[in-house]
Write a protein that holds these residues in place. Structure first.
Motif, PDB file in Angstrom:
ATOM      1  N   ARG A   2       0.852  -1.185   0.000  1.00  0.00           N
ATOM      2  CA  ARG A   2       0.000   0.000   0.000  1.00  0.00           C
ATOM      3  C   ARG A   2       0.892   1.240   0.000  1.00  0.00           C
ATOM      4  O   ARG A   2       1.865   1.323   0.730  1.00  0.00           O
ATOM      5  N   SER A  18      -3.283   3.903  -2.126  1.00  0.00           N
ATOM      6  CA  SER A  18      -3.511   2.897  -3.164  1.00  0.00           C
ATOM      7  C   SER A  18      -4.099   1.655  -2.515  1.00  0.00           C
ATOM      8  O   SER A  18      -4.024   1.479  -1.294  1.00  0.00           O
ATOM      9  N   ASP A  19      -4.662   0.806  -3.353  1.00  0.00           N
ATOM     10  CA  ASP A  19      -5.054  -0.509  -2.865  1.00  0.00           C
ATOM     11  C   ASP A  19      -3.760  -1.319  -2.685  1.00  0.00           C
ATOM     12  O   ASP A  19      -2.709  -0.928  -3.204  1.00  0.00           O
ATOM     13  N   GLU A  22      -1.611  -2.003  -5.713  1.00  0.00           N
ATOM     14  CA  GLU A  22      -1.044  -0.825  -6.375  1.00  0.00           C
ATOM     15  C   GLU A  22      -1.682  -0.539  -7.733  1.00  0.00           C
ATOM     16  O   GLU A  22      -1.015  -0.151  -8.680  1.00  0.00           O
ATOM     17  N   ARG A  23      -2.997  -0.707  -7.821  1.00  0.00           N
ATOM     18  CA  ARG A  23      -3.699  -0.451  -9.081  1.00  0.00           C
ATOM     19  C   ARG A  23      -4.557   0.804  -9.047  1.00  0.00           C
ATOM     20  O   ARG A  23      -4.676   1.491 -10.041  1.00  0.00           O
ATOM     21  N   VAL A  24      -5.183   1.070  -7.894  1.00  0.00           N
ATOM     22  CA  VAL A  24      -6.166   2.151  -7.805  1.00  0.00           C
ATOM     23  C   VAL A  24      -5.833   3.096  -6.651  1.00  0.00           C
ATOM     24  O   VAL A  24      -5.584   2.651  -5.533  1.00  0.00           O
ATOM     25  N   ALA A  25      -5.866   4.398  -6.942  1.00  0.00           N
ATOM     26  CA  ALA A  25      -5.666   5.421  -5.917  1.00  0.00           C
ATOM     27  C   ALA A  25      -7.014   5.958  -5.478  1.00  0.00           C
ATOM     28  O   ALA A  25      -7.898   6.178  -6.298  1.00  0.00           O
ATOM     29  N   SER A  26      -7.162   6.180  -4.174  1.00  0.00           N
ATOM     30  CA  SER A  26      -8.409   6.717  -3.626  1.00  0.00           C
ATOM     31  C   SER A  26      -8.112   7.844  -2.654  1.00  0.00           C
ATOM     32  O   SER A  26      -7.200   7.736  -1.829  1.00  0.00           O
ATOM     33  N   SER A 125      -4.861  11.956  -4.945  1.00  0.00           N
ATOM     34  CA  SER A 125      -5.259  10.707  -5.602  1.00  0.00           C
ATOM     35  C   SER A 125      -4.929  10.744  -7.099  1.00  0.00           C
ATOM     36  O   SER A 125      -4.572   9.720  -7.682  1.00  0.00           O
ATOM     37  N   LEU A 128      -1.128  10.292  -7.451  1.00  0.00           N
ATOM     38  CA  LEU A 128      -0.814   8.917  -7.053  1.00  0.00           C
ATOM     39  C   LEU A 128      -1.222   7.945  -8.154  1.00  0.00           C
ATOM     40  O   LEU A 128      -0.473   7.029  -8.499  1.00  0.00           O
ATOM     41  N   GLN A 129      -2.398   8.159  -8.746  1.00  0.00           N
ATOM     42  CA  GLN A 129      -2.844   7.268  -9.828  1.00  0.00           C
ATOM     43  C   GLN A 129      -1.878   7.328 -11.006  1.00  0.00           C
ATOM     44  O   GLN A 129      -1.523   6.295 -11.584  1.00  0.00           O
ATOM     45  N   LEU A 132       1.193   5.364  -9.992  1.00  0.00           N
ATOM     46  CA  LEU A 132       0.917   3.924 -10.034  1.00  0.00           C
ATOM     47  C   LEU A 132       0.884   3.411 -11.490  1.00  0.00           C
ATOM     48  O   LEU A 132       1.452   2.354 -11.784  1.00  0.00           O
TER      49      LEU A 132
END
Length: 138
Positions: A2, A18-19, A22-26, A125, A128-129, A132
């Motif tokens: 994470r 991230s999840d 490491e695929r999705v930023a929230s 986010s 970060l996305q 990622l």
């Protein structure tokens, strides 16, 4: 792993995560900058809740790609935060992330006043996305 993103401003710090894959930023929250820099209880709680292994800090760059005037302050604050919470940090280009965050919030019907507390975490986010996505391509 994470990853936690920090959009470090003079007044507020936007936080996103991230999840574990490491695929999705929230977006997560916005905290007062003074609390994050002091490693206060509110920031420690966010770290405990999300258990990041790496901090990605937004670094302001000019449109030409050079470090912006705030970059030295951001570098110093990122080092302080990183040392206080014993986590490594890297930098990500945050160019235009706040403008894009405001555009997204306006599309959802927010005015300037209601956006104030949300822009920083949305911006975090967004960069970060991008970070990622670039890492996944490498």
């Amino acid at each position: 792993m994470r990853v936690m993103a920090l959009d470090i401003g003079e007044v507020r710090v936007g936080v996103a995560v991230s999840d574990p894959g490491e695929r999705v930023a929230s977006p997560v929250c916005v905290l007062p900058a003074a609390e994050v820099l002091a490693n206060a209880k509110s920031f420690k709680r966010v770290l405990e809740d999300w258990e990041p292994e790496l901090l990605v800090c937004g670094l302001p760059r000019t449109l030409a790609g050079e470090e912006g005037p705030q970059a030295a302050r951001i570098r110093q604050n990122a080092a302080t935060i990183s040392a206080a919470c014993d986590l490594p940090h890297v930098f990500a280009d945050e160019r235009l992330s706040s403008a894009e965050a405001k555009r997204i919030l306006r599309e959802k019907g927010h005015d300037e006043r209601s956006m104030r507390g949300k822009v920083d975490m949305i911006a975090a986010s967004l960069f970060l996305q991008s970070w990622l996505d670039e890492r996944a391509r490498s």
